[in-house]
Design an enzyme around this catalytic site. Structure first.
Site, PDB file in Angstrom:
ATOM      1  N   HIS A  82      98.760 -16.634 -45.069  1.00  0.00           N
ATOM      2  CA  HIS A  82      99.022 -17.782 -44.192  1.00  0.00           C
ATOM      3  C   HIS A  82      98.956 -17.394 -42.717  1.00  0.00           C
ATOM      4  CE1 HIS A  82     102.959 -15.929 -44.874  1.00  0.00           C
ATOM      5  NE2 HIS A  82     103.378 -16.479 -43.755  1.00  0.00           N
ATOM      6  N   GLY A 129      96.200 -15.669 -50.120  1.00  0.00           N
ATOM      7  CA  GLY A 129      96.960 -16.909 -49.923  1.00  0.00           C
ATOM      8  C   GLY A 129      98.096 -16.981 -50.926  1.00  0.00           C
ATOM      9  N   SER A 130      97.868 -16.403 -52.097  1.00  0.00           N
ATOM     10  CA  SER A 130      98.931 -16.279 -53.075  1.00  0.00           C
ATOM     11  C   SER A 130      99.620 -14.956 -52.757  1.00  0.00           C
ATOM     12  CB  SER A 130      98.324 -16.267 -54.480  1.00  0.00           C
ATOM     13  OG  SER A 130      99.341 -16.125 -55.430  1.00  0.00           O
ATOM     14  N   ASP A 160     107.808  -9.863 -44.719  1.00  0.00           N
ATOM     15  CA  ASP A 160     109.015  -9.296 -45.335  1.00  0.00           C
ATOM     16  C   ASP A 160     109.485 -10.149 -46.513  1.00  0.00           C
ATOM     17  OD1 ASP A 160     109.835 -11.251 -43.498  1.00  0.00           O
ATOM     18  OD2 ASP A 160     111.351 -10.004 -42.528  1.00  0.00           O
ATOM     19  N   GLY A 161     109.363 -11.478 -46.397  1.00  0.00           N
ATOM     20  CA  GLY A 161     109.686 -12.321 -47.551  1.00  0.00           C
ATOM     21  C   GLY A 161     108.784 -11.964 -48.729  1.00  0.00           C
ATOM     22  N   GLU A 385     108.020 -15.924 -58.524  1.00  0.00           N
ATOM     23  CA  GLU A 385     107.845 -16.962 -59.527  1.00  0.00           C
ATOM     24  C   GLU A 385     107.940 -16.429 -60.950  1.00  0.00           C
ATOM     25  OE1 GLU A 385     105.749 -16.246 -57.028  1.00  0.00           O
ATOM     26  OE2 GLU A 385     105.837 -17.975 -55.687  1.00  0.00           O
ATOM     27  N   ASP A 444      95.872 -26.385 -46.298  1.00  0.00           N
ATOM     28  CA  ASP A 444      96.176 -25.030 -46.772  1.00  0.00           C
ATOM     29  C   ASP A 444      94.993 -24.441 -47.534  1.00  0.00           C
ATOM     30  OD1 ASP A 444      98.657 -24.599 -45.712  1.00  0.00           O
ATOM     31  OD2 ASP A 444      99.776 -25.155 -47.505  1.00  0.00           O
ATOM     32  N   ARG A 495     101.645 -33.671 -52.990  1.00  0.00           N
ATOM     33  CA  ARG A 495     102.334 -33.462 -51.727  1.00  0.00           C
ATOM     34  C   ARG A 495     102.203 -34.681 -50.814  1.00  0.00           C
ATOM     35  NH1 ARG A 495     102.117 -32.113 -46.505  1.00  0.00           N
ATOM     36  NH2 ARG A 495     103.676 -30.608 -45.858  1.00  0.00           N
TER      37      ARG A 495
HETATM   38  C1  LIG Z   1     102.820 -16.585 -54.616  1.00  0.00           C
HETATM   39  C2  LIG Z   1     103.188 -17.487 -53.499  1.00  0.00           C
HETATM   40  N1  LIG Z   1     104.344 -18.162 -53.561  1.00  0.00           N
HETATM   41  C3  LIG Z   1     104.692 -19.005 -52.571  1.00  0.00           C
HETATM   42  C4  LIG Z   1     103.884 -19.171 -51.489  1.00  0.00           C
HETATM   43  C5  LIG Z   1     104.259 -20.153 -50.399  1.00  0.00           C
HETATM   44  N2  LIG Z   1     104.624 -19.423 -49.156  1.00  0.00           N
HETATM   45  C6  LIG Z   1     103.776 -19.304 -48.134  1.00  0.00           C
HETATM   46  S1  LIG Z   1     104.385 -18.429 -46.870  1.00  0.00           S
HETATM   47  C7  LIG Z   1     105.857 -18.201 -47.660  1.00  0.00           C
HETATM   48  C8  LIG Z   1     106.966 -17.438 -46.994  1.00  0.00           C
HETATM   49  C9  LIG Z   1     106.525 -16.076 -46.605  1.00  0.00           C
HETATM   50  O1  LIG Z   1     107.520 -15.387 -45.954  1.00  0.00           O
HETATM   51  P1  LIG Z   1     107.185 -14.044 -45.210  1.00  0.00           P
HETATM   52  O2  LIG Z   1     106.437 -13.147 -46.122  1.00  0.00           O
HETATM   53  O3  LIG Z   1     108.441 -13.503 -44.662  1.00  0.00           O
HETATM   54  O4  LIG Z   1     106.176 -14.484 -44.086  1.00  0.00           O
HETATM   55  P2  LIG Z   1     106.517 -14.944 -42.587  1.00  0.00           P
HETATM   56  O5  LIG Z   1     107.937 -15.391 -42.556  1.00  0.00           O
HETATM   57  O6  LIG Z   1     106.322 -13.760 -41.735  1.00  0.00           O
HETATM   58  O7  LIG Z   1     105.539 -16.029 -42.277  1.00  0.00           O
HETATM   59  C10 LIG Z   1     105.825 -18.812 -48.909  1.00  0.00           C
HETATM   60  C11 LIG Z   1     106.935 -18.832 -49.876  1.00  0.00           C
HETATM   61  C12 LIG Z   1     102.673 -18.457 -51.472  1.00  0.00           C
HETATM   62  N3  LIG Z   1     101.798 -18.583 -50.484  1.00  0.00           N
HETATM   63  N4  LIG Z   1     102.367 -17.606 -52.466  1.00  0.00           N
END
Ligand SMILES: Cc1ncc(C[n+]2csc(CCOP(=O)(O)OP(=O)(O)O)c2C)c(N)n1
Length: 684
Positions: A82, A129-130, A160-161, A385, A444, A495
């Site tokens: 993203h 993206g995943s 970090d998430g 997940e 997206d 959505r």
């Molecule tokens: C497998 C998967 N689950 C959920 C998402 C939806 N998603 C996109 S960004 C995000 C949060 C990411 O957090 P982090 O890695 O800390 O990125 P930052 O806060 O730096 O943007 C989620 C849950 C995804 N893209 N892929």
């Protein structure tokens, strides 16, 4: 080390620390412009990673913009897909693509997809993206380099998430096991994710100790201190006999005060006014030609609009949603019905909800929003997940009614084996929400558009599947599935705001379709139709049937209106909200009584179409009867970035396309009839 001409090994441009600081600042400005032009995207994380992107693309990585696939180049994998705009700006500043093109971000047909796609833009190393997959890809690339005796390095950028995904740790183990000293991971530690602070959503600390215990070298830097960033990247690149991870402490939204450290700016784009404020803060209003760039985006958009309009089937008038003086419709996102039901039914102590870091957007957090005391039955699982699915099975085993949900791709594909073995094989009461289904997720792009989920999910024994058509039906379906249905259950919703076509009195019976008939034009779209439970419907000898599910039901209704008004055809619209168990009797009746069936699904063609065909071909009462069928759906193609309704047109999923298909089938039916008549005249 730098941007090179691979033909002679010469450095094209040297960047000093001050040059890099300036470039990172400019990249932030261009990022804001591109996000503003797109009207969506990820401001927070693109700003936090920008100093690292500048250092990596402009100074540390060896690569050649004139030869993006130069074999000796360093590879950079953006596992954190993203943050694509930062990748695009790194490439643009290094000279891989025109800087002014980045403003086409997230637009239909653009190389600058919402999440990176390596087949669209030279310089993008892999499509992501995943979350959680990039480090494994990087392990593969690094292993290949070892096999081939190559000395280039592989960098992998993560959030970090993202560390919450189990696959990251599988890859971390593999990297150490295979002694990949050519692999460098970078974690953007901005301490926020979508649902809030990483420490609260799912604590990942102590992250350094975790990587160290996995036998990695760990470097920690201030991710906004350019000398530190460059030194760490160069040290990691020099190698130390092990894989290296750089933990970069950063601030989400860095550089724009009103965005800094605010979770709400994760997936949000600045308005025009916010853009100007942001550029002013960055001191860039004069240096970035923002108005010209926004104009370029508008011109491109104009071309998209013209192209889409030209490819739409044409009728006697414009039947598009709310285009006429009458037939007005209210639009509301189907996902809201899911949240309403959880809010209404959450007092049942058995109900427990699992958060997967996308809770507000898919409305699962409505479970506790108005009733904080329910928080004890809310479990935040982070971005994980697969484990969450099996955790839900465990909760169900002990008598709870667990609910989990995220984007359909991550709720039904990534965790498919867990759904199959932990949930379905054990026949547990787990409710899974596949949110944001279909192309209408919009900008997206492909990685976030669930278009295959129903194939796998419908194939699982014990699983029940509902695809409701509007917000009200989503609420009713969730009410039923949550508290009354035994066994694994999947509900899929969209959505985007979609037409509301039912009300509280409209029947919803799990496993039993509704028949919807166009009667006459009305000021209110929904009131132009009559809806009955299929088993209570008397045959009206319609010309054809349109069998649809989800938000394709309103499209089918609009098609019925077009077909009646322009061609005099009567259509039986079947709302097949329950895909499994399928209402075979209603399908068989539609085949017998109309002999022409169009299916309509916002999915790869087949989840609905082939199930309907399967019923038709397996029913003895229909053997030998001519039934003409046609299918509307996505035709074996990945999704794309674009605005939701643009994608409905691009992927030929609108009422106009259903009507066009119906007309073609009616012509075929007419031709068949004529042939039969001719035959009976010739052979007495
Ligand atoms: C497998 C998967 N689950 C959920 C998402 C939806 N998603 C996109 S960004 C995000 C949060 C990411 O957090 P982090 O890695 O800390 O990125 P930052 O806060 O730096 O943007 C989620 C849950 C995804 N893209 N892929």
């Amino acid at each position: 080390m730098a941007i090179k001409d691979s033909r002679n090994g010469k450095t094209i441009r040297e960047y000093s620390i001050d040059d890099l600081k300036d470039a990172a600042n400019l990249m932030r400005g261009y990022d804001l412009v591109a996000l503003c032009a797109a009207g969506s995207g990820h401001a927070g994380g693109t700003l936090s990673i920008m100093d690292i992107a500048a250092a990596l693309y402009l100074r540390v990585a060896d690569h050649d913009p004139g030869d993006p696939s130069w074999p000796a180049r360093d590879r950079i994998v953006w596992s954190t897909g993203h943050k694509a705009p930062s990748l695009y700006l790194g490439l643009a500043f290094a000279g891989f693509c025109p800087l002014e093109d980045v403003v086409l971000l997230r637009k239909l047909g653009s190389a600058f997809q919402g999440h990176p796609h390596w087949l669209k833009l030279p310089g993008v190393e892999v499509s992501t993206g995943s979350l959680g997959q990039g480090l494994s890809i990087a392990v593969g690339i690094a292993l290949a380099a070892k096999l081939d005796g190559k000395s280039h390095k592989t960098f992998c950028i993560m959030g970090d998430g993202e560390q919450q995904e189990g696959q990251v740790w599988e890859a971390a183990m593999e990297a150490a096991h295979h002694k990949l000293d050519n692999l460098i991971a970078i974690v953007d530690c901005n301490r926020l994710q979508i649902d809030g602070r990483v420490s609260q959503v799912m604590n990942i600390d102590p992250l350094g100790a975790k990587y160290r215990s996995f036998a990695w070298e760990v470097l920690r830097v201030n991710g906004h201190d350019m000398p530190q960033v460059v030194a760490a990247l160069e040290q990691a690149k020099a190698g130390c006999g092990k894989p290296v991870v750089i933990l970069a402490d950063t601030v989400k939204g860095k550089g724009v005060k009103f965005m800094e450290d605010i979770a709400g700016w994760h997936g949000k784009a600045p308005t025009h006014e916010e853009l100007i404020r942001g550029l002013t803060e960055l001191g860039l209003t004069e240096r970035i030609p923002h108005q010209r760039l926004l104009g370029r985006a508008r011109t491109y958009q104009g071309e998209v609009d013209r192209r889409l309009s030209a490819k739409m089937p044409k009728f006697s008038r414009n039947y598009w949603w709310n285009a006429a003086e009458n037939m007005k419709v209210k639009m509301e996102p189907t996902r809201k019905g899911f949240g309403q039901s959880l809010a209404d039914n959450g007092d049942d102590e058995r109900v427990v909800c699992l958060g997967l870091d996308i809770s507000g957007s898919i409305t699962i957090s409505d479970f506790y929003t108005a009733k904080p005391e329910r928080k004890r039955r809310w479990f935040s699982m982070g971005i994980a997940e697969q484990s969450a699915t099996s955790v839900a099975a465990g909760l169900a085993k002990e008598g709870k009614l667990p609910v989990l949900g995220t984007y359909g791709t991550f709720a039904a594909a990534r965790n498919l084996d867990q759904i199959r073995t932990s949930v379905c094989y054990g026949n547990f009461n787990v409710l899974i929400a596949g949110a944001h289904g279909g192309v209408s997720v919009g900008p997206d792009g492909a990685t976030h558009q669930a278009l295959e989920d129903l194939f796998a999910i419908c194939s699982l024994p014990n699983m029940s599947v509902v695809v409701p058509s509007d917000v009200i039906e989503t609420r009713k379906a969730t009410d039923y599935l949550l508290l009354h249905h035994q066994g694994p259950k999947y509900i899929r919703f969209a959505r985007e705001a979609t037409p509301v076509i039912s009300d509280d009195r409209t029947p919803f019976v799990f496993g039993h379709a509704n028949v919807i008939r166009f009667r006459e034009e009305n000021p209110i779209f929904a009131e132009a139709f009559e809806t009955l439970l299929a088993s209570e419907y008397q045959n009206e000898n319609e010309d054809l049937a349109i069998i649809a599910c989800g938000p394709m039901v309103p499209e089918a209704m609009r098609a019925a209106w077009i077909l009646k008004n322009d061609f005099g055809y009567e259509s039986r619209v079947v709302n097949l909200h329950t895909l499994k168990p399928i209402d075979a009797a209603t399908i068989v009746r539609a085949a017998q009584e109309t002999s022409v069936i169009v299916t309509a699904e916002e999915h790869q063609i087949g989840a609905l179409a082939w199930r309907v065909s399967g019923v038709i071909t397996a029913t003895p009462a229909l053997f030998g009867l001519p039934v003409i069928t046609g299918a509307i759906g996505v035709n074996d193609r990945f999704g794309e970035s674009g605005a939701p309704w643009e994608l409905i047109k691009e992927f030929e999923l609108s009422a106009e396309h259903i009507a066009k298909k119906a007309i073609d089938l009616m012509e075929a039916k007419g031709a068949q009839k004529a042939e039969k008549q001719e035959h009976s005249l010739i052979s007495p």
